[in-house]
Design an enzyme around this catalytic site. Structure first.
Site, PDB file in Angstrom:
ATOM      1  N   ARG A 139       0.783  -1.239   0.000  1.00 19.91           N
ATOM      2  CA  ARG A 139       0.000   0.000   0.000  1.00 19.91           C
ATOM      3  C   ARG A 139       0.812   1.286   0.000  1.00 19.91           C
ATOM      4  NH1 ARG A 139      -5.122   0.172   3.864  1.00 19.91           N
ATOM      5  NH2 ARG A 139      -3.576   0.082   5.524  1.00 19.91           N
ATOM      6  N   ASP A 140       2.134   1.192   0.036  1.00 21.92           N
ATOM      7  CA  ASP A 140       2.944   2.412  -0.053  1.00 21.92           C
ATOM      8  C   ASP A 140       4.299   2.114  -0.683  1.00 21.92           C
ATOM      9  OD1 ASP A 140       3.403   5.127   0.194  1.00 21.92           O
ATOM     10  OD2 ASP A 140       4.172   4.994   2.239  1.00 21.92           O
ATOM     11  N   LEU A 141       4.260   1.394  -1.804  1.00 22.74           N
ATOM     12  CA  LEU A 141       5.504   1.045  -2.492  1.00 22.74           C
ATOM     13  C   LEU A 141       5.999   2.253  -3.276  1.00 22.74           C
ATOM     14  CD1 LEU A 141       7.309  -1.482  -2.873  1.00 22.74           C
ATOM     15  CD2 LEU A 141       6.171  -1.822  -5.066  1.00 22.74           C
TER      16      LEU A 141
END
Length: 326
Positions: A139-141
């Protein structure tokens, strides 16, 4: 070691210091601080230690990383050292594999070679397949959260870290989360449309920035949202088509992780000057997916397409011969 304002004092992490020596700070975020650690017994092995303020954050990320231990491209978790002092500012420290520079650090030095980026994208796709198969989404690559293997200096081996907002809870898939710059347009409104994070464009944005060098401004990313690409000089048509496929505005046309891996495999064969034979021993609908993929990318043509007639003990095996366009 001199401490800055807000950093944990030694008496707030006493349990950790029984086993490890704390060195300089490597980074910090909303959930805690990351320090360089070495084992207290020999001061030889080095680790990264993420010190948490909140129990919920520490337990959540530790549980996620423990679930992903078998996946090579995920930062390795050694354990969580909890502090016994009730009410202390530091709940505990997550001890992890020490990695090298982040992809952002590398991109800030200038563009990477196309061959390097292709290998990074391939390894990231393989790692994400394993992560998603384990029921987890990051969710936050982004560039800052992908590091490099410290022991391998000859090649760039990406390692995904910072799983602070990762989840394995299906209910959280309807919550908007992440860095907008790396999110698919439809995911910015995920709460409204209820779409999945597994359709994200993060790897495509990472590849684009690695090829161009790190972009401090979000202006160029807004152009990407409109499908306008400002390509680096001398970038091959294959690389352009791959990135456009990963960043397609239409999620139905956007390349999946499997398709990205298939394309990279085919491109490796192209570099060797060979035609490629692809046998897919499933139903014909899977072959149609390959044909659609070929048409989208447009870098090779189908020279032959037929079904084998049980020569290998199975019937109706689709056989596709691909030849590269000259």
């Amino acid at each position: 070691m001199a401490l800055e304002d807000g950093e944990f004092r030694d008496d707030e992490c006493g349990e950790l210091l029984k086993w490890y020596i704390r060195h300089e700070k490597l980074g910090h975020g909303g959930q805690g601080q990351v320090y360089l650690l070495s084992d207290a017994a020999r001061n030889r092995h080095r680790y990264a230690g993420k010190m948490f303020k909140l129990e919920s954050c520490a337990e959540r990320e530790t549980r996620i990383l423990d679930k992903l231990r078998p996946i090579p491209g995920v930062v390795f978790l050694h354990g969580l050292r909890r502090e016994r002092k009730v009410g202390g500012r530091c709940f505990g420290t997550m001890v992890m594999e020490l990695c090298g520079p982040s992809l952002r650090d590398l991109a800030m030095k200038g563009p990477l070679r196309e061959e390097e980026v292709a290998e990074i994208v391939k390894e990231l796709a393989e790692t994400l397949k394993g992560v998603h198969s384990s029921g987890v989404v990051h969710r936050d690559l982004k560039l800052e959260n992908v590091f490099t293997k410290l022991q391998d200096e000859s090649t760039i081996r990406p390692v995904i870290g910072d799983f602070g907002v990762a989840t394995d809870d299906a209910r959280e898939m309807s919550q908007s989360c992440g860095t907008e710059k790396y999110m698919a347009p439809e995911l910015i409104f995920v709460e409204r449309y209820g779409l999945s994070y597994t359709k994200a464009v993060d790897v495509g944005v990472i590849a684009y920035e690695l090829l161009k060098g790190y972009q401090r401004s979000n202006l160029e990313m807004h152009l990407l949202r409109e499908g306008e690409f400002q390509w680096p000089a001398n970038l091959s048509p294959e690389a352009k088509n791959l990135i456009m496929g990963m960043l397609d505005l239409d999620p139905r046309k956007r390349l999946t992780l499997d398709q990205r891996l298939m394309l990279l495999l085919l491109l490796e064969s192209k570099d060797k000057g060979k035609d490629v034979v692809v046998a897919i021993m499933f139903a014909a609908k899977h072959v149609m997916k390959l044909v659609i993929l070929i048409n989208i990318v447009g870098i090779f043509r189908i020279s032959d397409f037929h079904f084998l007639a049980g020569d290998f003990g199975v019937s109706n095996v689709p056989l596709v011969l691909l030849q590269w366009k000259v």
